[in-house]
Design a protein around this motif. Structure first.
Motif, short mmCIF file in Angstrom:
data_model
loop_
_atom_site.label_atom_id
_atom_site.label_comp_id
_atom_site.label_asym_id
_atom_site.label_seq_id
_atom_site.Cartn_x
_atom_site.Cartn_y
_atom_site.Cartn_z
N ARG A 275 0.90 -1.16 0.25
CA ARG A 275 0.09 0.01 -0.02
C ARG A 275 0.90 1.24 0.00
NH1 ARG A 275 -5.30 1.46 1.58
NH2 ARG A 275 -5.82 -0.61 1.45
N GLN A 279 0.94 4.10 -2.76
CA GLN A 279 0.63 5.69 -2.19
C GLN A 279 1.78 6.37 -3.03
OE1 GLN A 279 0.30 4.87 1.88
NE2 GLN A 279 -1.99 5.18 1.67
N GLU A 339 -9.11 6.59 -1.78
CA GLU A 339 -9.77 5.41 -2.02
C GLU A 339 -11.09 5.20 -2.38
OE1 GLU A 339 -9.23 1.14 0.52
OE2 GLU A 339 -8.14 2.94 1.36
N THR A 340 -11.31 4.25 -3.32
CA THR A 340 -12.65 3.73 -3.51
C THR A 340 -12.73 2.29 -3.25
OG1 THR A 340 -12.98 5.16 -5.44
CG2 THR A 340 -14.34 3.37 -5.25
N LYS A 341 -13.36 1.95 -2.16
CA LYS A 341 -13.64 0.58 -1.42
C LYS A 341 -14.32 -0.14 -2.57
CE LYS A 341 -12.21 1.47 2.84
NZ LYS A 341 -10.90 0.74 3.30
N ASN A 344 -11.80 -1.21 -4.56
CA ASN A 344 -10.49 -1.57 -4.25
C ASN A 344 -9.24 -0.88 -4.90
OD1 ASN A 344 -8.55 -2.71 -2.25
ND2 ASN A 344 -7.91 -3.96 -3.80
N THR A 345 -9.66 0.61 -5.32
CA THR A 345 -8.47 1.42 -5.89
C THR A 345 -8.01 2.68 -5.26
OG1 THR A 345 -10.01 2.34 -7.15
CG2 THR A 345 -9.28 0.54 -8.20
N LEU A 346 -6.85 3.11 -5.55
CA LEU A 346 -6.30 4.54 -5.06
C LEU A 346 -6.80 5.27 -6.66
CD1 LEU A 346 -3.30 3.98 -2.95
CD2 LEU A 346 -5.80 4.68 -2.31
N LYS A 469 -5.93 5.50 -12.04
CA LYS A 469 -6.60 4.73 -11.07
C LYS A 469 -6.13 3.37 -10.93
CE LYS A 469 -11.50 4.21 -11.03
NZ LYS A 469 -11.65 4.01 -9.70
N THR A 471 -5.48 -0.31 -8.93
CA THR A 471 -6.10 -1.40 -7.90
C THR A 471 -5.03 -1.42 -6.89
OG1 THR A 471 -7.44 -2.69 -9.51
CG2 THR A 471 -6.89 -3.89 -7.42
N ILE A 472 -5.42 -1.58 -5.68
CA ILE A 472 -4.46 -1.87 -4.41
C ILE A 472 -4.25 -3.33 -4.50
CG2 ILE A 472 -4.08 -1.60 -2.05
CD1 ILE A 472 -6.46 0.41 -2.10
#
Length: 713
Positions: A275, A279, A339-341, A344-346, A469, A471-472
Motif C-alpha cells: 500500500r 501511495q 480510495e474507492t472501497k 479497491n482502488t486508489l 486509477k 487497484t490496491i
C-alpha cells in the motif's frame, strides 16, 4: 524325431511356459479392456437413461449455445458465472429433452413436418420472433423470408465471396438451433397436453372444493405450545429415535451423492508495504499533474486503468466514483489520492476542461484521395471551395463515387476507447466543435476528408480529465510469503485433526461445508476451484488435499474430505438431530395431551392451563395461523372443517408448534360468494395440472441421471 523326443522330455516345462504365456496374454487383454473402459468413462460427461454423453458431444452443445448468445447479444466473452449458468442450462435442457423424447417414443408421439410448417405459417411462436425473419410491418415471423434466405444460402455457399458466405453460415447455424429447439418445445408440449388430458374434475369434487374455500368458521381456541414443556422433562431413548427414523425414512432418501468437507481458505491481501509503494506512485502522479506535466504521459507511466484520450467526453465515459468526483471539481483542480472501497482502488483526478457539447452529431463527408498527398490536398481545396460557393454536397460526393448521405456520431461510439490516434482525435474534435451547416477540410496524414455538420442534438456537459486509477494489489513478494506460509501449514498438517488443532497457530480458520454436490461449480463460493472439486469427488474420507491456488490468483485453499453421503438413504447418524427433534415434539404433544385430558369445553381447557383466543374466518383450504404459538397449523384447519357448529372438538389436535382444542362458535358461507360449478371444475383442473407439472421430477428420478461435468468443466 530327435527334436520330437526333446520336446517330449521337456513336456511339463513346456506346458508351464505355454500356460504362463497364455496367462500373460489373457491378463494383458484384460488390462487393455479395463483400461479402455476406464478411458471411456473418463471421457463421459454423464449419462441419461443409459445413454452416455461424451465430453465432445457436450462441448459441441455448449459451443452451439454460446454462438447463439454471441449472435443475439453481440457478446464475445462471458464471465465465469455466466458461463456456469450456460453450462447448467445446456445440461438441464439436454437431460429434459432426452427424457421427453424417450417418453414420447413409448406412446408414439412425434412432431410431424406438417405441424412444423403450421407453426411457421402462424408465425407467432416467441422463439420465431427472435429470428431475423420477422416482417417489420406485421411484427410476425415471415416464412417467405426464411425460404428466400435458405435459397440464397445455397447460392452463397457455392460462391466466391468468403466473407458473405461466413455471414450466411452464421445465420444458418442460428436457424438450425431455433428449428431444433422449436421441435423439442413442440414435442414437450404435446406430451404435457397428453398428460393434461388424463386429469379431469367432477361436480362432486367441485362442490367440496367450493365449500372448502368459502365456508368460514369462527372458533374459541385453547392452545398449549410445545415450548411450554421443558426439554429436560422429555426423555428420548435411542429406541425412540430408531423407530422415528424408520417411520420417516423416505424423507431421507438421497438420489445424488454428496460430500462433507472442511477447508481452510486464505485470501492474499496487500501488505502495508504494498500500500505504501502504491501511495508513493499516486503521490508522484498528483505532483506531476499539479505541475502541469503532460497528462497522457502521467497516466501512462502510472499504469492507470482509465485511458487518457484528451477528448471531451460525457461522465458516462468514467467509472462511477470518478464521474461523481468531477461533477464537483473546478477546472484545473487536482485531487489528492482517494480510495474507492467498491473497486479497491486508489485514485487521482485532474479536471482539465469542462464544456457544453452535443451528445449526438449528424454529419456527412467526402473522402479525398489522389496520386500523391500533394494532389489530394489540391483536390480537397477545390472541393471545399466549391461547397463554400454553394455547390450541392451530394452531387460533388457522387462525382467522387460516394453517396454523401448523412450519418450520426454519438459520444458512446468513441468515449470508452482505450486509445485514439492523432488523426482520429482531430476528426472527432472537428465534428464536436463545428456549427450546423459548417464545412471543414480536414488534413490527415494519408489524405483529406471534407465534413459538414447537419445537426447537433442533446447538449451535455463534457469533460477532459486525467484519471490515475490503480487497484490496491499485493506484490509478488507478499504473495510469495503468503504461499510459503500456507504451504508450510499444509505440509505439516496432513490429517483433519492436525488441521483443526494447528490452524489458529498459523492464523487460519477451519470452515465446514456439508452436502457439497458435484453439480456445483466451485468450492465455498471461490472461483477457479475446478481441480479442488475433482479432488473432493475422488477422495476418500479423511483425506487432505494438496494446496490449490485459486480465485483470481488471490486465494490459497486446502480441503479435507470428512464424509461421503452415497446415493440411497442417509444414515441415522446423519439425520439424528432432525429425527430427535421430531421425537421431542411427539413427546411434548403426549405431555400436553395428558394435560388436556378430561377437557370437554373451553372453560375446562382453560382451567388445565390452556390459553384461550378467538380465531375467525378459518377455511379448510388455507392453514390457520395461531398467534399463541406463532405457527401455521394445517391440521387445525382440517379439524375445524370437520366439526359442526356449536360442538367442542372430540380430541386434542397435534399441530406443528402446539396442541389444540377448540369449540366452533359459528359457521357460514363467505359473504358475496356464489357457486359456479363450471368455474370450480376449471379451477380444480388447473390445480391438478399444476401438480402434474412436476412430472419431470418423477421422470428425472427414474432416468438414473449421472452428472460428471465437474471432471471436465
Amino acid at each position: 524325431m530327435a527334436a520330437l523326443g526333446t520336446i517330449r522330455k521337456r513336456g511339463v516345462t513346456l506346458v508351464i511356459i505355454i500356460g504362463l504365456g497364455l496367462f500373460a496374454f489373457i491378463a494383458e487383454e484384460m488390462f487393455r479392456s479395463c483400461e479402455a473402459t476406464s478411458n471411456e468413462q473418463r471421457l463421459q460427461v454423464g449419462e441419461v437413461l443409459g445413454k452416455k454423453v461424451s465430453v465432445q458431444d457436450f462441448q459441441n452443445l455448449l459451443e452451439e449455445y454460446q454462438e447463439v448468445i454471441k449472435m443475439t447479444q453481440g457478446r464475445d466473452n462471458l464471465t465465469e458465472n455466466e458461463l456456469n449458468q450456460v453450462k447448467d442450462q445446456v445440461w438441464n435442457t439436454y437431460v429434459q429433452n432426452t427424457i421427453i423424447e424417450s417418453e414420447a417414443e413409448k406412446v408414439g408421439l412425434t412432431v410431424t413436418k406438417e405441424e412444423m410448417q403450421s407453426v411457421l405459417r402462424a408465425g407467432t411462436n416467441p422463439m420465431l420472433l427472435q429470428t431475423p425473419f420477422v416482417n417489420q410491418q406485421t411484427g410476425r415471423f415471415d416464412a417467405s423470408q426464411l425460404t428466400k434466405f435458405l435459397d440464397d444460402y445455397k447460392k452463397v455457399e457455392s460462391g466466391q465471396d468468403a466473407q458473405m458466405a461466413e455471414q450466411y453460415r452464421t445465420i444458418y447455424k442460428y436457424w438450425q438451433f431455433i428449428e431444433k429447439s422449436l421441435r423439442q418445445q413442440l414435442l414437450a408440449m404435446k406430451y404435457q397436453n397428453l398428460l393434461a388430458g388424463c386429469l379431469l374434475s367432477n361436480p362432486v369434487s367441485a362442490k367440496m372444493a367450493y365449500e372448502g374455500q368459502t365456508e368460514e368458521s369462527d372458533i374459541l381456541l385453547a392452545s398449549m405450545a410445545y415450548s411450554s414443556v421443558n426439554d429436560n422433562d422429555v426423555k428420548v431413548s435411542d429406541a425412540d429415535i430408531t423407530a422415528k427414523y424408520e417411520e420417516q425414512k423416505e424423507m431421507f432418501k438421497q438420489t445424488v451423492e454428496s460430500r462433507d468437507i472442511k477447508y481452510v481458505d486464505f485470501k492474499v491481501l496487500p501488505s502495508a508495504a504494498d500500500r505504501k509503494a502504491l501511495q508513493a506512485t499516486m503521490a508522484d502522479a498528483e505532483k506531476k499533474l499539479k505541475e502541469g506535466a503532460n497528462p497522457a504521459d502521467v497516466v501512462r507511466k502510472a499504469q492507470s486503468q482509465v485511458a487518457y484520450l484528451g477528448l471531451p467526453v460525457t461522465r458516462n465515459a468514467f467509472p462511477r466514483d470518478i464521474a461523481t468526483k468531477i461533477d464537483s471539481m473546478a477546472v484545473g483542480e487536482t485531487t489528492s489520492a482517494f480510495e474507492t472501497k467498491l473497486d479497491n482502488t486508489l485514485n487521482v483526478v485532474k479536471l482539465i476542461s469542462k464544456t457544453q457539447m452535443p451528445d449526438s452529431i449528424e454529419f456527412r463527408q467526402i473522402q479525398i484521395a489522389g496520386a500523391s498527398l500533394e494532389a489530394a490536398r489540391k483536390t480537397a481545396d477545390s472541393v471545399y471551395n466549391a461547397l463554400q460557393a454553394g455547390a450541392p454536397f451530394d452531387s460533388i460526393a457522387k462525382k467522387y463515387n460516394q453517396q454523401g448521405t448523412s450519418q450520426w456520431l454519438t459520444s458512446a461510439m468513441y468515449e470508452k476507447s482505450q486509445t485514439v490516434d492523432a488523426d482520429s482525435k482531430l476528426y472527432l474534435e472537428t465534428l464536436n466543435t463545428l456549427g450546423v451547416n459548417e464545412i471543414k477540410n480536414i488534413e490527415f496524414t494519408q489524405g483529406n476528408v471534407i465534413v459538414q455538420v447537419v445537426s447537433r442534438k442533446a447538449m451535455v456537459d463534457k469533460y477532459v480529465a486525467a484519471v490515475v486509477k490503480h487497484t490496491i494489489d499485493f506484490s509478488k513478494d507478499t504473495y510469495s510469503a503468503a504461499y510459503n506460509k500456507f504451504s508450510q501449514f499444509v505440509s505439516a498438517n496432513q490429517t483433519i485433526d492436525a488441521m483443526e488443532k494447528n490452524a489458529a497457530k498459523f492464523g487460519y480458520t477451519v470452515r465446514e461445508r456439508k452436502d457439497l454436490f458435484n453439480s456445483e461449480h466451485n468450492v465455498a463460493g471461490i472461483a477457479s476451484t475446478d481441480e479442488a472439486m475433482k479432488w473432493i469427488f475422488d477422495a476418500k474420507e479423511g483425506g487432505v488435499s494438496p494446496l490449490y491456488e485459486c480465485g483470481a490468483n488471490d486465494h490459497l485453499l486446502v480441503v479435507a474430505m470428512t464424509k461421503v453421503h452415497p446415493v440411497g438413504y442417509r444414515s441415522m447418524e446423519d439425520v439424528k438431530d432432525i429425527v430427535k427433534a421430531e421425537v421431542v415434539r411427539d413427546k411434548k404433544y403426549d405431555v400436553l395431551k395428558g394435560k388436556f385430558a378430561g377437557a370437554n369445553n373451553i372453560a375446562s381447557a382453560k382451567s388445565k392451563g390452556a390459553r384461550i383466543d378467538t380465531v375467525r374466518q378459518i377455511t379448510f383450504s388455507a392453514p390457520v395461523f395461531v398467534q399463541a404459538t406463532g405457527a401455521s397449523e394445517p391440521a387445525l384447519s382440517g379439524a375445524v372443517a370437520a366439526t359442526k357448529k356449536g360442538t367442542f372438538c372430540p380430541q386434542v389436535v397435534k399441530g406443528n408448534a402446539g396442541a389444540y382444542m377448540f369449540q366452533v362458535v359459528d359457521k357460514k358461507q363467505r359473504q358475496g360468494s356464489k357457486y359456479d360449478e363450471a368455474m370450480m371444475e376449471t379451477q380444480l383442473r388447473q390445480q391438478a395440472l399444476q401438480a402434474a407439472s412436476r412430472f419431470m421430477d418423477e421422470l428425472y428420478m427414474k432416468a438414473e441421471v449421472v452428472d460428471n461435468r465437474y471432471m471436465f468443466f
